[in-house]
Scaffold this active site. Structure first.
Site, PDB file in Angstrom:
ATOM      1  N   CYS A  77       0.864  -1.179   0.000  1.00  0.00           N
ATOM      2  CA  CYS A  77       0.000   0.000   0.000  1.00  0.00           C
ATOM      3  C   CYS A  77       0.896   1.223   0.000  1.00  0.00           C
ATOM      4  CB  CYS A  77      -0.920   0.009   1.218  1.00  0.00           C
ATOM      5  SG  CYS A  77      -1.916   1.508   1.343  1.00  0.00           S
ATOM      6  N   CYS A 220      -4.973   6.672  -3.189  1.00  0.00           N
ATOM      7  CA  CYS A 220      -4.337   5.358  -3.273  1.00  0.00           C
ATOM      8  C   CYS A 220      -2.950   5.552  -3.851  1.00  0.00           C
ATOM      9  CB  CYS A 220      -5.163   4.415  -4.159  1.00  0.00           C
ATOM     10  SG  CYS A 220      -4.392   2.796  -4.412  1.00  0.00           S
TER      11      CYS A 220
END
Length: 280
Positions: A77, A220
């Site tokens: 991530c 993101c």
């Protein structure tokens, strides 16, 4: 009942609960249930995911594991690793300069520095993978402008699988309703994050539907890298761009096809929770 210390952080609004396992260890077979319980925004702390920080022993001083709010474990991530590095920097696990972090996507190099009183983290994200043969686990790659559910979809892996779609109207209210169909399409055996991208001069604007969150997130990191990688491959940008997300901006750059992501991360609050292992 055990008191577990935690830190809440966010990177451009993509928020995380971080548990430092040098202080409190969550059993591996409980991590998924822990994330599902405490990521809940009404009955828990509230977050897009949980970051677990521990020692690595595999060529890096630290290891990061991330579990999404649905309990699934993600390979990597981008916003999460910046939050991870920010915390590690704050508590003294790392200092300014370069270090390495083990993730499920491999060992990544990060660089922490202070600029105008703000702590910034630059992450070497590796080479975006387009070649399907190089990433058999996802079955993705080498898919550019493939017609899918009414859109032209391009696929790339930047630590996790991504679908990238260039659109004229990034604010189209129908985008997030079509995203699940693309996210679950059989062309992506492990599913994919879905990124809708518009071009703004030499920069990009991105909205992302995230796998594991099953909804739109404010930002993101790996999706921003994916959008920039596809834009670069299409000739829309050169080797550097600013990606604007709902939650903030990230600088994405490329050096010899290796992607770098740079941006800030913020600590929101710290606290303790009463952890009853038997309740999970």
């Amino acid at each position: 009942m055990t008191e577990i210390k935690f830190t809440k952080l966010h990177g451009n609004g993509n928020d995380f609960i971080l548990v430092d396992e040098f202080e409190n260890k969550i059993p591996d077979d409980k991590k998924s249930a822990f994330a599902k319980k405490y990521c809940h925004r009404r009955f828990g702390i509230g977050a897009d995911g949980v970051l677990f920080l521990s020692s690595s022993g595999r060529g890096a001083p630290l290891r990061m594991r991330i579990f999404n709010e649905d309990g699934s474990e993600a390979e990597m991530c981008g916003n999460g690793i910046r939050c991870f590095a920010k915390y590690a920097f704050d508590v003294g696990h790392i200092s300014t300069g370069k270090t390495k972090v083990e993730t499920m996507a491999g060992i990544l190099e990060i660089e922490a520095r202070v600029e105008n009183g703000k702590k910034l983290v630059k992450v070497c994200m590796g080479k975006p993978l387009f070649d399907r043969k190089k990433i058999p686990a996802t079955g993705m790659g080498d898919l550019i402008n493939v017609p899918l559910h009414g859109y032209e979809v391009s696929a790339v892996n930047t630590g996790v699988p991504h679908a990238v779609i260039f659109v004229d109207d990034i604010n189209d209210p129908g985008l997030m309703s079509i995203a699940p169909q693309i996210r679950y399409d059989k062309i992506f055996p492990k599913g994919a994050n879905v990124n809708f991208v518009s071009r703004e001069m030499g920069n990009l604007r991105v909205r992302t539907y995230e796998r594991g969150v099953e909804g739109e997130t404010l930002s993101c990191g790996t999706g921003s890298v994916a959008a920039a990688a596809v834009a670069r491959r299409k000739g829309f940008i050169r080797d550097s761009t600013v990606v604007k997300t709902v939650g903030g901006e990230l600088k994405i750059s490329f050096e010899h096809d290796i992607a770098y992501m740079e941006g800030s991360a913020e600590t929101v609050f710290t606290g303790t929770l009463n952890f009853d292992e038997s309740s999970l």
